[in-house]
Each structure stands twice: as C-alpha cells, then as structure tokens.
Design an enzyme around this catalytic site. Sequence first.
Site, mmCIF file in Angstrom:
data_model
loop_
_atom_site.group_PDB
_atom_site.id
_atom_site.type_symbol
_atom_site.label_atom_id
_atom_site.label_comp_id
_atom_site.label_asym_id
_atom_site.label_seq_id
_atom_site.Cartn_x
_atom_site.Cartn_y
_atom_site.Cartn_z
ATOM 1 N N HIS A 177 49.051 48.195 7.541
ATOM 2 C CA HIS A 177 48.869 48.792 6.218
ATOM 3 C C HIS A 177 49.152 47.829 5.073
ATOM 4 O O HIS A 177 48.959 48.160 3.903
ATOM 5 C CB HIS A 177 49.781 50.027 6.117
ATOM 6 C CG HIS A 177 49.358 51.018 5.105
ATOM 7 N ND1 HIS A 177 50.085 51.303 3.974
ATOM 8 C CD2 HIS A 177 48.257 51.801 5.039
ATOM 9 C CE1 HIS A 177 49.466 52.226 3.264
ATOM 10 N NE2 HIS A 177 48.357 52.548 3.881
ATOM 11 N N HIS A 234 46.868 55.396 -6.551
ATOM 12 C CA HIS A 234 47.042 55.130 -5.120
ATOM 13 C C HIS A 234 48.205 54.178 -4.858
ATOM 14 O O HIS A 234 48.492 53.836 -3.710
ATOM 15 C CB HIS A 234 45.730 54.534 -4.581
ATOM 16 C CG HIS A 234 45.689 54.361 -3.104
ATOM 17 N ND1 HIS A 234 45.669 53.119 -2.498
ATOM 18 C CD2 HIS A 234 45.659 55.262 -2.098
ATOM 19 C CE1 HIS A 234 45.621 53.267 -1.189
ATOM 20 N NE2 HIS A 234 45.613 54.558 -0.913
#
Length: 544
Positions: free
Chosen positions: A182, A432
Amino acid sequence: MSRETNFNGTKRKRSDVAEKVAQRWKSVRYSAEMENMAPVNSNNDSDDCVIVSESKIIDLTNQEQDLSERIETNDTAKGAVFKLMKSDFYEREDFMGEVEDMITLKDIFGTETLKRSILFSFQYELDFLLRQFHQNVENITIVGQKGTIMPIEARAMDATLAVILKKVKLIEITMPPFASHHTKLIINFYDNGECKIFLPSNNFTSMETNLPQQVCWCSPLLKIGKEGLPVPFKRSLIEYLNSYHLKDIDELITKSVEEVNFAPLSELEFVYSTPSKFQSSGLLSFYNKLEKLSAGTSASDTAKHYLCQTSSIGTSLSRARDENLWTHLMIPLFTGIMSPPAKDTAGRKKAEILPTNSLINEYSQRKIKPYIIFPTEQEFVTSPLKWSSSGWFHFQYLQKKSYYEMLRNKFKVFYKQDPAMVTRRRGTTPAHSKFYMHCATNSAGPCDASQVFKELEWCLYTSANLSQTAWGTVSRKPRNYEAGVLYHSRRLANTRKVTCRTFTRDRRGCAGNPTHVAVPFTLPVIPYDLAEDECFCLARHEND
C-alpha cells in the site's frame, strides 16, 4: 444513467463520471482472494476502488516517437512542502486559483532532466502513468503487488508509450490474502546528480488521481554525498527498503538511496509498516518514536486533541467487544492511559485495553479529545461530482452497528468539513489522504475552535489507513507495506511548533515563516450533527 454491479451482485445507479471509472476497469475482474474470501471481521481495508487480478505487461514494439515538448518543473521551494494534486475535473483550463499550491504527475515525472524514477504503489494504470514521463527518462523501476498492475491495452499502445515502456523494470511483490503493498512513494534521480522524494496520497490510476481530493508531500532537492551526522529519515527509509529482502531492491534502489545526502530532512522522520518479521514497524515503531521525542512535554493544564483523517476505517479490534484502533489503542498508548507494551513469559507483547466507558472517563479527566474525519453521506451529495469519488472510502459498519454507534454516539468522535469554508470548485469532495496529528490548547479558558490544529505537537502524513492491517497492534505485526513522514515539534529548530494550514482558505506562509503542513480538509472541522449526519457506507446504497 447507467447501472453498476455492487460487490454482492445488486445494482445501483451511477453518474456519467462513475461510468467512466467503470469503463476504465471493465475488462478487469476482481481478485478472488480479496473479494470472495474475506471474512466479516478480516480488517481488509483497501482504500482503493478495485483490486485487479494478476496480469503481465505486454511485449514492446520497436516503434519510436520523439517528443518535442520540453516540460520544466515549477517547484523551487527550498524545504519540504505539501501540494494539492491538480484535478482534470475540478481545475479545468479556465482555472485561475492558487497554482503554487498544486502539482500534477506531469510536474513530478515530466521534466526533461529526470534520469531515473523509482515508484512504489498499490495500483498502476500503465497507459495513464507512462504518458506522464518525458522521453529523456532512462530508467523507471516499478515496485508493485502482483495483480495490481494494469497492462497497456493493444489499442492504446503507440510509439510514445513503446519507447517509455522499454525503460520499465518491474519488481512484483507477492502478498498474502487481505494484505496490500500500500506504500505510495516516488524517488527521482536527475541528470545533475540530485534526488527528490514524493509521497502522493493517490495510486497511479487516472480516476483515483482526479476524483477524490489528493495531496502530495514533496522533499527539497537532495544532493549526492554524505551527511555530517546520521539522519533518522534516511536510516528508517533504508530499513524499510531492506525489509523486502529482495536482491533487485537492494541493487536497484537501496544502493542509490545510500548515496544521497539526506541532511535537508534531518528534522523529519520516515515512518513505515512492513510485514517483515525481522523488523519493528507500524504502531509499535511509531509509538517508540513519539515516546523518544515527546519525553517530558506533557502538561496538566492543557487540553489534548488527537485527530485522524482517513479514507478507510477497519473493523473492531475484538470480536467480543467494540474497540476502535484510534480510540481504544493508539490514543491510550500515546497519552499514557495504557501502560507501555510489556512482554509476557512467552515473549509476546501484551496490552490491556480498557472498556469504552472507562476510556471515556479517562478522556474526560485527562482533557483528551479524539477526532476522526470521515466523509458523511451528505458530503458526497453536495460535492461537485456527487457519488463519483465514493468508491475510495470504506467503512463497512452495517455488519456491526454497535461498533459504529459506540464511536458516533458515545465517543462522538466523527467530524466533517465546514461547508462554509470549502472551495467552490471542490466543495465537500472528501480527501483520500491520511493524517494523524496532535495539538494541545490551554484548558484554563474557553477553547477557540478556529485555532485548534493550527500549531501541532506532531503530525504524521502516511499511506496507512485506520486499521490493524496497516498498523498492526501491540501484539500483531502489520500486514501491509505503508510509508509516511512525521513532523515533530521537538525535532524543529528553536523549539517551534509544527504549523498547519488548510488548502481550502489559508494562503501559504510568508517566505520567512512557511507553514510545515497543509491539509486538504477545512480547519476547523465541525462535529457531526447527530440528528442528521451518518458516515458514508457503500452497503447503504446496494439497492439504490
């Protein structure tokens, strides 16, 4: 209006922009491991719109095409800065706003002086990403998880892409189910020997870059050479790279990073998560850094504010009790409510998590106020593109409503943007990004909400969402790779506070006193209206 299939097979309407998202990914199936095998309490918290199945990059052609356009970078800042990712939807050709606050992937990759670029991310849309590069680039190293790299379709291939694609070296990482590579990290090397590091909040896909609000941390230019004193940022970055235990990363990336002089980043810390069993990372590593830097800084006459802004909230820490990572583990560790992790007779670290009511009492007595910024249902309704950015925000609380109600109604932890302070072009579009920050205010008098989070004790900007998968716990290692940068007031010269502003209204600091951190949400934030506001949840819209 078109219709789309949700994760459980039901249909719901989507906007024209959302249709474009679907068209981009329509030929890619979801990963069976991630979508079909995930149990209810798995803490799988991917904050990305889709996870693609494993694919291979197609063969190269021999065609070449010269690019006459020469792209220059316009970032001349001497120190590290935060920038807002410019959007093709929100900032169109007629945009006349604060361009100094903005950056594009073209700015990062499109300069003709860029020689080598190293990219870490969770998703790559190659026909979008590779078009951002100048033809002069000599080498592009992509580190990504198997199954998350979207190949270039044959009909999209042209001579320009073929030339760039020949310069790509792919390092694929195999991850177990419910785990993600990630990290979002860029390391650029230029033809004059200088280096620059970027930490974007977006993965490298077109819609993710343009639909939710995205930010990017940009380092100053770093020269090749040795530091006079050890730099913690460099040491931790190299530890992170070593945690892959891959020869290609050692040879192609780590050796180059070791040659860079990181002295300009001596006031900052690199914070990371890795599933490697040989290294301490995630929550325990972050806690240890804060303990070392924060020793002796607590004061009894202050109110302590702890804010987490995230795009995904994981499930409860416990199946038996409702326990949130932020309210029940992280803040209690940071504030001393919970004793430091200790090993039992078997060598395992243990932590005793207090019941919710006991924690609420402790928070009240110690003047601790927790915040979680997460988008409301209404914020999508009032945003310029409505639901089109909603696919990147995850909190599946309908599966355990008591967990959600504990956070919403007992802790009253949820906050949102102030609609009176958002910009006209972006409105209430959620961000985000992931920020974790702490500040203190004088508790003797009334608290001025407009000044809270303007001066911070510390701030972490990271790829890590609020989940066990990203952070681990006291007794469990993280399952993801994650990366971020920590600002701490004790590391700053002249005992300064970490200054923070919002992109929505505040201007950049003057040349003599620049702001350290800039965030893509309003400051101050405002609490949820408990009579009206609910956290966004995709499952609520399954039958729309």
